[in-house]
Design a protein around this motif. Structure first.
Motif, PDB file in Angstrom:
ATOM      1  N   SER A  82       0.805  -1.203   0.000  1.00  0.00           N
ATOM      2  CA  SER A  82       0.000   0.000   0.000  1.00  0.00           C
ATOM      3  C   SER A  82       0.846   1.264   0.000  1.00  0.00           C
ATOM      4  O   SER A  82       1.922   1.308   0.595  1.00  0.00           O
ATOM      5  CB  SER A  82      -0.924   0.004   1.223  1.00  0.00           C
ATOM      6  OG  SER A  82      -1.834   1.072   1.171  1.00  0.00           O
ATOM      7  N   ALA A  83       0.372   2.288  -0.659  1.00  0.00           N
ATOM      8  CA  ALA A  83       1.090   3.554  -0.764  1.00  0.00           C
ATOM      9  C   ALA A  83       1.368   4.136   0.610  1.00  0.00           C
ATOM     10  O   ALA A  83       0.514   4.100   1.501  1.00  0.00           O
ATOM     11  CB  ALA A  83       0.286   4.552  -1.584  1.00  0.00           C
ATOM     12  N   GLY A  84       2.561   4.674   0.776  1.00  0.00           N
ATOM     13  CA  GLY A  84       2.924   5.335   2.017  1.00  0.00           C
ATOM     14  C   GLY A  84       3.313   4.396   3.137  1.00  0.00           C
ATOM     15  O   GLY A  84       3.698   4.824   4.216  1.00  0.00           O
ATOM     16  N   ARG A  85       3.235   3.133   2.891  1.00  0.00           N
ATOM     17  CA  ARG A  85       3.538   2.165   3.942  1.00  0.00           C
ATOM     18  C   ARG A  85       5.005   1.781   3.851  1.00  0.00           C
ATOM     19  O   ARG A  85       5.421   1.044   2.955  1.00  0.00           O
ATOM     20  CB  ARG A  85       2.643   0.941   3.774  1.00  0.00           C
ATOM     21  CG  ARG A  85       2.650   0.029   4.974  1.00  0.00           C
ATOM     22  CD  ARG A  85       1.589  -1.059   4.789  1.00  0.00           C
ATOM     23  NE  ARG A  85       0.268  -0.576   5.140  1.00  0.00           N
ATOM     24  CZ  ARG A  85      -0.848  -1.240   4.872  1.00  0.00           C
ATOM     25  NH1 ARG A  85      -0.804  -2.368   4.216  1.00  0.00           N
ATOM     26  NH2 ARG A  85      -2.013  -0.754   5.252  1.00  0.00           N
ATOM     27  N   LYS A  86       5.815   2.295   4.766  1.00  0.00           N
ATOM     28  CA  LYS A  86       7.253   2.090   4.694  1.00  0.00           C
ATOM     29  C   LYS A  86       7.678   0.697   5.167  1.00  0.00           C
ATOM     30  O   LYS A  86       8.755   0.228   4.833  1.00  0.00           O
ATOM     31  CB  LYS A  86       7.978   3.144   5.528  1.00  0.00           C
ATOM     32  CG  LYS A  86       7.761   4.578   5.027  1.00  0.00           C
ATOM     33  CD  LYS A  86       8.227   4.742   3.593  1.00  0.00           C
ATOM     34  CE  LYS A  86       8.056   6.164   3.105  1.00  0.00           C
ATOM     35  NZ  LYS A  86       8.450   6.336   1.709  1.00  0.00           N
TER      36      LYS A  86
END
Length: 312
Positions: free
Chosen positions: A125-129
């Motif tokens: 998922s986007a933004g999930r580091k």
């Protein structure tokens, strides 16, 4: 109904169904097309990932990814390959990227994510580091279902729709050459201020979000910054306004009704549905000017030099 309208409507339908001129005719019996470069520079829409580029692109890139782990000899992987490629084409510009990893050549990554069978699909998922939070995908293996799932997860992750200020010919061509381009013309920053502009962009974002999954690219520009484009689309210094442009068909429609969120959605939806009048451009699509990207701040009046009375 004009011929330009018929052709543009057909273009939209073709883009939605994947029947574009550039679409491949891969069959399920063919070997998966895994020729895309790690940077996405190949003609293939699916990005080839491996242990040298995975972290930079997927983990640290901050984008939304669906990644397939496959084996070259896997029959199910061969069947999935053309559907995966078609889904990647349909998702181009949506904010979702599709990648493929040969698990037999990248065993460390496959082991790290618990891959035990092929194909295995993971959502990053986007933004999930933290890449260890990858989610398993167990949905449909056809392009339509993959696309629907990808768009749903975008909304769930709170990923804003992609919108681009027209700042160069390269960007304009990249976003509009193969898509129907929705262009918003906003007032000059000195007329609207930063807060006013953000309001206009928010309205465009709502339209873009409501039309995720359709073959549309959303762009915007400031009044007067792209004069040739305004003339071609018959904007007539009417700001704010919005135009829908098919570069491929050299046809467009510009909104003439009053400015509101409801009317914006109605107009763009009407163009896609074929109920809004679409006209051929007067001549070719003009080149766009290179401009400095908006810095998000209020505008400043130019400072005038003091009058030198001695030279009068």
């Amino acid at each position: 109904v004009t011929q330009a309208m018929k052709e543009t409507n057909k273009l939209v339908k073709d883009r939605k169904s994947g029947n574009s001129k550039s679409s491949s005719s891969s069959s399920g019996s063919e070997k998966p097309k895994r020729t895309g470069s790690g940077s996405g520079g190949s003609k293939a829409a699916v990005v080839t990932l491996d242990e040298t580029n995975f972290d930079a692109l997927v983990v640290e890139g901050g984008e939304h990814w669906l990644v397939e782990f496959y084996a070259p000899w896997c029959g199910h992987c061969k069947n999935l390959a053309p559907e995966w490629e078609e889904a990647a084409k349909q998702l181009k510009g949506s904010g979702v990227r599709l990648g493929a990893i040969d698990a037999t050549q990248n065993e460390r990554l496959a082991s790290e994510f618990g891959v035990k069978g092929y194909p295995t699909i993971k959502l990053f998922s986007a933004g999930r580091k933290n890449k260890n939070k990858a989610q398993d995908y167990n949905g449909p293996r056809e392009a339509k279902g993959i696309v629907e799932y990808a768009l749903q997860t975008l909304d769930a992750a709170g990923v804003p729709p992609a919108m681009h200020e027209i700042t160069s010919q390269k960007l304009f061509t990249e976003k509009c050459a193969e898509s129907i381009c929705v262009v918003m013309f906003v007032p000059h920053i000195l007329d609207s201020g930063a807060k006013g502009r953000e309001g206009y962009l928010s309205m465009l974002a709502d339209v873009a979000k409501s039309m995720r999954g359709k073959p549309l690219s959303f762009m915007w520009t400031e009044a007067g910054a792209q004069g040739a484009l305004e003339d071609s689309l018959d904007v007539n210094t009417n700001y704010p306004t919005i135009s829908v442009l098919s570069v491929e068909k050299k046809a467009s429609a510009t909104m003439r009704i009053s400015w509101s969120a409801k009317n914006l959605k109605s107009f763009v939806g009407g163009v896609i549905a074929g109920t809004e009048k679409i006209l051929p451009l007067r001549g070719n699509v003009p080149d766009v000017a290179t401009v400095t990207k908006w810095d998000g701040k209020d505008g400043e009046l130019p400072v005038e030099e003091p009058l030198d009375l001695d030279n009068l």
